[in-house]
Motif scaffolding. Structure first.
Motif, mmCIF file in Angstrom:
data_model
loop_
_atom_site.group_PDB
_atom_site.id
_atom_site.type_symbol
_atom_site.label_atom_id
_atom_site.label_comp_id
_atom_site.label_asym_id
_atom_site.label_seq_id
_atom_site.Cartn_x
_atom_site.Cartn_y
_atom_site.Cartn_z
ATOM 1 N N ASP A 75 -14.372 -4.212 4.022
ATOM 2 C CA ASP A 75 -13.799 -4.192 5.357
ATOM 3 C C ASP A 75 -13.718 -2.739 5.806
ATOM 4 O O ASP A 75 -13.578 -1.828 4.989
ATOM 5 C CB ASP A 75 -12.395 -4.810 5.332
ATOM 6 C CG ASP A 75 -11.854 -5.080 6.712
ATOM 7 O OD1 ASP A 75 -12.642 -5.090 7.672
ATOM 8 O OD2 ASP A 75 -10.628 -5.266 6.836
ATOM 9 N N ASP A 76 -13.813 -2.510 7.103
ATOM 10 C CA ASP A 76 -13.733 -1.133 7.588
ATOM 11 C C ASP A 76 -12.437 -0.868 8.332
ATOM 12 O O ASP A 76 -12.335 0.091 9.081
ATOM 13 C CB ASP A 76 -14.933 -0.799 8.473
ATOM 14 C CG ASP A 76 -14.924 -1.543 9.785
ATOM 15 O OD1 ASP A 76 -14.236 -2.572 9.873
ATOM 16 O OD2 ASP A 76 -15.617 -1.095 10.713
ATOM 17 N N GLU A 77 -11.429 -1.684 8.107
ATOM 18 C CA GLU A 77 -10.148 -1.498 8.778
ATOM 19 C C GLU A 77 -9.305 -0.475 8.031
ATOM 20 O O GLU A 77 -9.228 -0.485 6.807
ATOM 21 C CB GLU A 77 -9.388 -2.819 8.851
ATOM 22 C CG GLU A 77 -8.128 -2.717 9.666
ATOM 23 C CD GLU A 77 -7.482 -4.070 9.876
ATOM 24 O OE1 GLU A 77 -6.250 -4.104 9.926
ATOM 25 O OE2 GLU A 77 -8.206 -5.057 9.988
ATOM 26 N N VAL A 78 -8.669 0.403 8.776
ATOM 27 C CA VAL A 78 -7.802 1.422 8.190
ATOM 28 C C VAL A 78 -6.459 0.764 7.857
ATOM 29 O O VAL A 78 -5.818 0.180 8.727
ATOM 30 C CB VAL A 78 -7.613 2.609 9.163
ATOM 31 C CG1 VAL A 78 -6.681 3.644 8.569
ATOM 32 C CG2 VAL A 78 -8.944 3.217 9.515
ATOM 33 N N GLN A 79 -6.044 0.851 6.611
ATOM 34 C CA GLN A 79 -4.812 0.213 6.166
ATOM 35 C C GLN A 79 -3.628 1.153 6.370
ATOM 36 O O GLN A 79 -3.769 2.371 6.375
ATOM 37 C CB GLN A 79 -4.917 -0.158 4.683
ATOM 38 C CG GLN A 79 -6.038 -1.117 4.381
ATOM 39 C CD GLN A 79 -5.827 -2.478 4.998
ATOM 40 O OE1 GLN A 79 -4.701 -2.952 5.102
ATOM 41 N NE2 GLN A 79 -6.896 -3.099 5.447
ATOM 42 N N ASP A 80 -2.443 0.549 6.513
ATOM 43 C CA ASP A 80 -1.217 1.330 6.570
ATOM 44 C C ASP A 80 -0.900 1.871 5.179
ATOM 45 O O ASP A 80 -1.153 1.214 4.173
ATOM 46 C CB ASP A 80 -0.037 0.464 7.014
ATOM 47 C CG ASP A 80 -0.076 0.168 8.495
ATOM 48 O OD1 ASP A 80 -0.713 0.936 9.225
ATOM 49 O OD2 ASP A 80 0.541 -0.824 8.908
ATOM 50 N N ASP A 81 -0.319 3.043 5.127
ATOM 51 C CA ASP A 81 0.187 3.515 3.849
ATOM 52 C C ASP A 81 1.678 3.166 3.756
ATOM 53 O O ASP A 81 2.268 2.602 4.664
ATOM 54 C CB ASP A 81 -0.063 5.012 3.665
ATOM 55 C CG ASP A 81 0.566 5.869 4.737
ATOM 56 O OD1 ASP A 81 1.117 5.303 5.682
ATOM 57 O OD2 ASP A 81 0.504 7.096 4.618
ATOM 58 N N LEU A 82 2.290 3.473 2.635
ATOM 59 C CA LEU A 82 3.668 3.064 2.391
ATOM 60 C C LEU A 82 4.650 3.689 3.374
ATOM 61 O O LEU A 82 5.601 3.046 3.800
ATOM 62 C CB LEU A 82 4.060 3.411 0.959
ATOM 63 C CG LEU A 82 3.277 2.657 -0.117
ATOM 64 C CD1 LEU A 82 3.671 3.149 -1.498
ATOM 65 C CD2 LEU A 82 3.493 1.172 0.006
ATOM 66 N N GLU A 83 4.428 4.940 3.739
ATOM 67 C CA GLU A 83 5.340 5.608 4.674
ATOM 68 C C GLU A 83 5.258 4.977 6.067
ATOM 69 O O GLU A 83 6.280 4.860 6.754
ATOM 70 C CB GLU A 83 5.027 7.093 4.743
ATOM 71 C CG GLU A 83 5.389 7.829 3.465
ATOM 72 C CD GLU A 83 5.089 9.307 3.553
ATOM 73 O OE1 GLU A 83 4.692 9.778 4.635
ATOM 74 O OE2 GLU A 83 5.251 9.989 2.541
ATOM 75 N N ASP A 84 4.065 4.559 6.487
ATOM 76 C CA ASP A 84 3.953 3.877 7.782
ATOM 77 C C ASP A 84 4.753 2.584 7.785
ATOM 78 O O ASP A 84 5.445 2.266 8.753
ATOM 79 C CB ASP A 84 2.493 3.568 8.100
ATOM 80 C CG ASP A 84 1.702 4.793 8.491
ATOM 81 O OD1 ASP A 84 2.334 5.795 8.866
ATOM 82 O OD2 ASP A 84 0.458 4.748 8.420
ATOM 83 N N ARG A 85 4.652 1.826 6.713
ATOM 84 C CA ARG A 85 5.407 0.567 6.634
ATOM 85 C C ARG A 85 6.904 0.824 6.637
ATOM 86 O O ARG A 85 7.665 0.077 7.254
ATOM 87 C CB ARG A 85 5.000 -0.200 5.383
ATOM 88 C CG ARG A 85 3.576 -0.702 5.443
ATOM 89 C CD ARG A 85 3.206 -1.463 4.210
ATOM 90 N NE ARG A 85 1.793 -1.796 4.240
ATOM 91 C CZ ARG A 85 1.062 -2.002 3.196
ATOM 92 N NH1 ARG A 85 1.592 -1.952 1.988
ATOM 93 N NH2 ARG A 85 -0.212 -2.290 3.307
ATOM 94 N N GLN A 86 7.346 1.879 5.957
ATOM 95 C CA GLN A 86 8.772 2.201 5.927
ATOM 96 C C GLN A 86 9.254 2.601 7.329
ATOM 97 O O GLN A 86 10.340 2.192 7.756
ATOM 98 C CB GLN A 86 9.039 3.335 4.940
ATOM 99 C CG GLN A 86 10.496 3.711 4.834
ATOM 100 C CD GLN A 86 10.706 4.892 3.899
ATOM 101 O OE1 GLN A 86 9.763 5.561 3.496
ATOM 102 N NE2 GLN A 86 11.944 5.154 3.557
ATOM 103 N N ILE A 87 8.464 3.361 8.044
ATOM 104 C CA ILE A 87 8.842 3.778 9.396
ATOM 105 C C ILE A 87 8.919 2.574 10.320
ATOM 106 O O ILE A 87 9.834 2.461 11.142
ATOM 107 C CB ILE A 87 7.846 4.835 9.924
ATOM 108 C CG1 ILE A 87 8.024 6.139 9.160
ATOM 109 C CG2 ILE A 87 8.015 5.051 11.412
ATOM 110 C CD1 ILE A 87 6.975 7.163 9.435
#
Length: 160
Positions: free
Chosen positions: A106-118
Motif C-alpha cells: 500500500d502507498d498510504e502514509v500511516q500515522d505514527d504513535l505521536e500523531d495518534r496521541q495528539i
C-alpha cells in the motif's frame, strides 16, 4: 496571451487557479500516488503563473528585432529551472511510493504513535502533560542524551 502587451487572458488565470488548487488539495491526501500527482499539478500551475508574469513579445534572440519588442527571458529561464526541480522531486516521490508499495502493498502514509496521541488528546480537549524536569538522570525515559563523552588525551611516550 494576447499580443500587444494586454496581459493574460481569463482562461490562463483560471488554469493557474485550477492547477494550483487541485495540486494543493492532492498534496493533503494520505496516498503517496495522490501526493505525487499533486506535486506535478502544483509545479505546472506555478510554471504557468511565472510565465504569465513575463512581458509578451518577440523571441529574445539578439538580431531578430528591436530590443524593446523582446519578451522577458527571465521567466522562461526560471520555468526551465523549475521544470528540472519538479522532475527531480517527481522521480524521488515516485521511488518512495514504489518502495512503500513494494514493502507494504500500500502507498498510504500511516500515522505514527505521536500523531495518534495528539488526536486522542484533541478529542478529549486536553493538553499534553508538560515535562517539568526535576527527575534524576535515570528516572526520565525521555532523556536520551547521556552528556558529553570524555576524551582521553594521549601523550607522547605512551603515558596517559
Amino acid at each position: 496571451m494576447r499580443t500587444g502587451g494586454a496581459g493574460p487572458t481569463l482562461v490562463l488565470v483560471l488554469a493557474v487557479g485550477v492547477l494550483t488548487g487541485t495540486g494543493v488539495t492532492l498534496l493533503l491526501e494520505r496516498s503517496l500516488t495522490r501526493i505525487l500527482l499533486g506535486v506535478i499539478l502544483l509545479g505546472n500551475g506555478v510554471n504557468l503563473l511565472i510565465l504569465l508574469g513575463g512581458r509578451p513579445g518577440d523571441a529574445p534572440v539578439v538580431g531578430t528585432g528591436a530590443p524593446g519588442d523582446f519578451s522577458d527571458p527571465l521567466p522562461q529561464a526560471m520555468i526551465l529551472t523549475a521544470i528540472v526541480i519538479t522532475f527531480g522531486l517527481t522521480a524521488f516521490l515516485a521511488a518512495v511510493a514504489y518502495r512503500s508499495w513494494y514493502l507494504s502493498g500500500d502507498d498510504e502514509v500511516q500515522d505514527d504513535l505521536e500523531d495518534r496521541q495528539i488526536v486522542r488528546l484533541a478529542e478529549r480537549n486536553e493538553i499534553a502533560s508538560r515535562d517539568l524536569g526535576g527527575e534524576g538522570p535515570g528516572d526520565d525515559p525521555e532523556q536520551v542524551d547521556p552528556g558529553p563523552a570524555r576524551r582521553r588525551l594521549r601523550r607522547p611516550g605512551g603515558a596517559q
